[in-house]
Scaffold this motif. Structure first.
Motif, PDB file in Angstrom:
ATOM      1  N   GLN A 184       4.581  24.518 -20.101  1.00 53.78           N
ATOM      2  CA  GLN A 184       3.807  23.977 -21.222  1.00 53.78           C
ATOM      3  C   GLN A 184       2.329  24.358 -21.134  1.00 53.78           C
ATOM      4  OE1 GLN A 184       5.535  21.745 -23.562  1.00 53.78           O
ATOM      5  NE2 GLN A 184       7.184  22.760 -22.449  1.00 53.78           N
ATOM      6  N   GLY A 185       1.994  25.206 -20.162  1.00 54.21           N
ATOM      7  CA  GLY A 185       0.591  25.592 -19.987  1.00 54.21           C
ATOM      8  C   GLY A 185      -0.260  24.481 -19.401  1.00 54.21           C
ATOM      9  N   LYS A 186       0.392  23.558 -18.684  1.00 52.03           N
ATOM     10  CA  LYS A 186      -0.355  22.431 -18.117  1.00 52.03           C
ATOM     11  C   LYS A 186      -0.715  22.680 -16.663  1.00 52.03           C
ATOM     12  CE  LYS A 186       1.242  18.986 -21.312  1.00 52.03           C
ATOM     13  NZ  LYS A 186       2.044  17.790 -21.515  1.00 52.03           N
ATOM     14  N   LYS A 187      -1.684  21.910 -16.182  1.00 52.47           N
ATOM     15  CA  LYS A 187      -2.184  22.124 -14.823  1.00 52.47           C
ATOM     16  C   LYS A 187      -1.486  21.188 -13.834  1.00 52.47           C
ATOM     17  CE  LYS A 187      -5.132  24.542 -12.446  1.00 52.47           C
ATOM     18  NZ  LYS A 187      -5.106  26.020 -12.536  1.00 52.47           N
ATOM     19  N   VAL A 188      -1.056  21.759 -12.721  1.00 54.70           N
ATOM     20  CA  VAL A 188      -0.346  20.965 -11.717  1.00 54.70           C
ATOM     21  C   VAL A 188      -1.079  21.033 -10.368  1.00 54.70           C
ATOM     22  CG1 VAL A 188       1.847  20.639 -10.502  1.00 54.70           C
ATOM     23  CG2 VAL A 188       1.863  21.495 -12.846  1.00 54.70           C
ATOM     24  N   GLY A 189      -1.218  19.884  -9.735  1.00 55.75           N
ATOM     25  CA  GLY A 189      -1.809  19.819  -8.394  1.00 55.75           C
ATOM     26  C   GLY A 189      -0.835  19.135  -7.451  1.00 55.75           C
ATOM     27  N   PHE A 190      -0.901  19.516  -6.167  1.00 53.22           N
ATOM     28  CA  PHE A 190      -0.029  18.942  -5.144  1.00 53.22           C
ATOM     29  C   PHE A 190      -0.958  18.499  -4.012  1.00 53.22           C
ATOM     30  CE2 PHE A 190       4.629  19.461  -3.941  1.00 53.22           C
ATOM     31  CZ  PHE A 190       4.579  18.577  -2.884  1.00 53.22           C
ATOM     32  N   ALA A 191      -1.131  17.201  -3.849  1.00 52.95           N
ATOM     33  CA  ALA A 191      -2.090  16.709  -2.853  1.00 52.95           C
ATOM     34  C   ALA A 191      -1.378  15.999  -1.714  1.00 52.95           C
ATOM     35  CB  ALA A 191      -3.085  15.761  -3.504  1.00 52.95           C
ATOM     36  N   ILE A 192      -1.842  16.265  -0.490  1.00 46.41           N
ATOM     37  CA  ILE A 192      -1.193  15.747   0.716  1.00 46.41           C
ATOM     38  C   ILE A 192      -2.284  15.278   1.666  1.00 46.41           C
ATOM     39  CG2 ILE A 192       0.393  16.361   2.595  1.00 46.41           C
ATOM     40  CD1 ILE A 192       0.838  18.942   0.576  1.00 46.41           C
ATOM     41  N   SER A 193      -1.967  14.277   2.458  1.00 43.10           N
ATOM     42  CA  SER A 193      -2.983  13.750   3.374  1.00 43.10           C
ATOM     43  C   SER A 193      -3.413  14.762   4.434  1.00 43.10           C
ATOM     44  CB  SER A 193      -2.462  12.507   4.082  1.00 43.10           C
ATOM     45  OG  SER A 193      -2.499  11.418   3.204  1.00 43.10           O
ATOM     46  N   ARG A 194      -2.454  15.428   5.032  1.00 40.73           N
ATOM     47  CA  ARG A 194      -2.817  16.215   6.208  1.00 40.73           C
ATOM     48  C   ARG A 194      -2.875  17.724   5.945  1.00 40.73           C
ATOM     49  NH1 ARG A 194       0.727  15.605  10.369  1.00 40.73           N
ATOM     50  NH2 ARG A 194       2.228  15.350   8.697  1.00 40.73           N
ATOM     51  N   ARG A 195      -3.878  18.348   6.563  1.00 43.04           N
ATOM     52  CA  ARG A 195      -4.164  19.762   6.362  1.00 43.04           C
ATOM     53  C   ARG A 195      -2.985  20.655   6.746  1.00 43.04           C
ATOM     54  NH1 ARG A 195      -6.084  23.568   9.863  1.00 43.04           N
ATOM     55  NH2 ARG A 195      -7.299  25.235   8.896  1.00 43.04           N
ATOM     56  N   GLN A 196      -2.353  20.347   7.873  1.00 40.25           N
ATOM     57  CA  GLN A 196      -1.245  21.164   8.359  1.00 40.25           C
ATOM     58  C   GLN A 196      -0.100  21.214   7.341  1.00 40.25           C
ATOM     59  OE1 GLN A 196      -1.923  22.818  11.040  1.00 40.25           O
ATOM     60  NE2 GLN A 196      -0.046  23.959  10.592  1.00 40.25           N
ATOM     61  N   VAL A 197       0.146  20.093   6.720  1.00 38.66           N
ATOM     62  CA  VAL A 197       1.239  20.007   5.738  1.00 38.66           C
ATOM     63  C   VAL A 197       0.853  20.733   4.447  1.00 38.66           C
ATOM     64  CG1 VAL A 197       2.872  18.451   4.614  1.00 38.66           C
ATOM     65  CG2 VAL A 197       1.862  17.809   6.790  1.00 38.66           C
ATOM     66  N   GLU A 252       3.063  11.770   0.855  1.00 37.35           N
ATOM     67  CA  GLU A 252       2.628  10.941   1.993  1.00 37.35           C
ATOM     68  C   GLU A 252       1.519   9.972   1.641  1.00 37.35           C
ATOM     69  OE1 GLU A 252       1.393  13.716   5.070  1.00 37.35           O
ATOM     70  OE2 GLU A 252       3.441  13.758   5.764  1.00 37.35           O
ATOM     71  N   VAL A 253       1.659   9.291   0.504  1.00 39.28           N
ATOM     72  CA  VAL A 253       0.601   8.364   0.106  1.00 39.28           C
ATOM     73  C   VAL A 253       0.455   7.191   1.062  1.00 39.28           C
ATOM     74  CG1 VAL A 253       0.244   8.771  -2.337  1.00 39.28           C
ATOM     75  CG2 VAL A 253       2.257   7.504  -1.598  1.00 39.28           C
ATOM     76  N   ASP A 254       1.488   6.951   1.851  1.00 42.92           N
ATOM     77  CA  ASP A 254       1.432   5.828   2.789  1.00 42.92           C
ATOM     78  C   ASP A 254       0.810   6.242   4.117  1.00 42.92           C
ATOM     79  OD1 ASP A 254       3.932   7.379   2.677  1.00 42.92           O
ATOM     80  OD2 ASP A 254       4.327   6.367   4.563  1.00 42.92           O
ATOM     81  N   ALA A 255       0.328   7.489   4.209  1.00 44.02           N
ATOM     82  CA  ALA A 255      -0.185   7.976   5.497  1.00 44.02           C
ATOM     83  C   ALA A 255      -1.703   7.974   5.543  1.00 44.02           C
ATOM     84  CB  ALA A 255       0.328   9.392   5.757  1.00 44.02           C
ATOM     85  N   PHE A 256      -2.221   7.928   6.745  1.00 45.43           N
ATOM     86  CA  PHE A 256      -3.643   8.091   6.993  1.00 45.43           C
ATOM     87  C   PHE A 256      -4.045   9.508   6.537  1.00 45.43           C
ATOM     88  CE2 PHE A 256      -7.042   9.607   9.740  1.00 45.43           C
ATOM     89  CZ  PHE A 256      -7.966   8.600   9.606  1.00 45.43           C
TER      90      PHE A 256
END
Ligand code: ZN
Length: 380
Positions: free
Chosen positions: A103-116, A170-174
């Motif tokens: 649909q031409g929309k913008k998607v982001g994928f956010a995670i707590s930890r850099r390695q992941v 991982e919203v429940d993670a530090f």
């Protein structure tokens, strides 16, 4: 006065500078004056209709969960995917990512930890070979726009009012959990729907679901169809717990073992002791050469890895067995115990395994962990 980025209204966080107030609460993300809106980054919008490509077939349950998720998102609702460890959370998102991109929309994928972040970016590159999938995290900030952005929750401050679909893993993670600053920044980054992924939903998310503010999709069955393992609990003094560690390390003589300890100090202390009997190594947050230690463990250069909760998430070692020493220590929350025992039995070749829980008393975290694992196994 209110900060337009972190929504802070507490006067003690505002500083005065030449006639202007600015917010100190979120200063780490760049100075923002009161009344000023965070600068919007001009991002590209690709229309991508090729779908995704996987090397393997998703199970019928995975497909059904992925479709259900997309149906809710299309209705404009945010979704919480509650999936067992190893059930394939990332695969759950592909259908939805494809749809938004088409649909031409913008998607982001956010995670707590850099390695992941780095790991998921690599996986998504394979799944969407003709897209520019970029990782934005510490050490990777030269390019901040791509067709699909994978970043740490910290980096979301770069993207105010940007994402039509923001996937939060991982919203429940530090450090994301219980951090209102990061949570405000995530809220601001998303102008459409949220897709949360977790194996251990927190009380706040459950309340939101109960209140009908968000939908929940569950997936408790792992792709190989075997249940989650339930740890064996042994109660006793520290000396008895040490006896059990020896007992299991000898019993599993051909298998690799993750031995979790509550503190860095204990990890180092026990390492010196165990090194006299077994081939082992240790890792914790202050270890210098983490990548190297993990690479060696994956290559089976040693058998037992002593660690802190640093390794509770994200790592997959085939045929690993798990022991938690002093599992009744407060660092081992119910969520972290579920993650820890979720390390066992993840591979198709070896879907079973053992987990051991050593403690002086069975505290509420251990009780809840056992209860939730049983519930997940029953509800598939
Ligand atoms: Zn602020």
């Amino acid at each position: 006065m209110q900060c337009e980025r972190c929504k802070n209204t507490d006067p003690k966080y505002f500083a005065y500078d030449h006639g202007i107030y600015y917010c100190r609460k979120c200063i780490a993300f760049g100075r923002l004056d009161v009344g000023e809106k965070p600068k919007v980054l001009q991002v590209s919008h690709v229309v991508y209709k090729k779908g995704y490509h996987l090397d393997f077939e998703m199970t019928a349950l995975q497909k059904a969960a992925a479709e259900k998720t997309l149906t809710y998102l299309k209705q404009g609702k945010s979704v919480f995917v509650y999936a067992a460890t190893g059930a394939g959370k990332t695969e759950m998102t592909l259908e939805s990512i494809s749809y938004y991109l088409s649909q031409g929309k913008k998607v982001g994928f956010a995670i707590s930890r850099r390695q992941v972040v780095l790991e998921i970016c690599q996986r998504l590159k394979k799944v969407f070979p003709s897209l520019s999938v970029i990782a934005v995290t510490q050490g990777y900030t030269d390019i901040v726009d791509g067709d699909l952005i994978v970043c740490t929750t910290h980096q979301l401050y770069r993207y105010p009012y940007t994402f039509d679909l923001l996937i939060m893993d991982e919203v429940d993670a530090f450090p994301y959990a219980n951090n209102d600053l990061l949570q405000e920044i995530a809220q601001q980054a998303c102008i459409g729907q949220f897709l949360y992924l977790s194996a251990t939903p927190d009380a706040f998310s459950l309340e939101q679901i109960q209140a009908g503010k968000m939908e929940m999709v569950t997936l408790f069955k792992r792709p190989h169809g075997h249940p989650l393992i339930l740890p064996v609990v042994h109660k006793g003094s520290i000396w008895i717990q040490i006896f059990w560690i020896f007992y299991y390390c000898n019993k599993w003589k051909n298998k690799q073992v993750l031995l979790f300890m509550p503190t860095k100090r204990e990890v180092q202390l026990f390492y010196r002791f165990f090194a006299c009997f077994y081939s082992c190594a240790y890792i914790h947050s202050a270890s210098q050469d983490k990548d190297e230690i993990m690479a060696k463990f994956h290559q089976k250069a040693f058998r037992i890895l002593l660690c802190t909760t640093l390794l509770e998430r994200g790592i997959t070692v085939p045929s690993v067995q798990v022991i938690v020493y002093r599992a009744d220590h407060p660092v081992f929350t119910c969520a972290s115990l579920i993650q820890i025992y979720g390390r066992v039995g993840r591979s198709f070749k070896d879907p079973e395994g053992e987990g051991v829980c050593l403690c002086q008393s069975v505290n509420p975290s251990i009780q809840d962990c056992l209860k939730q694992l049983r519930q997940m196994n029953q509800s598939v």
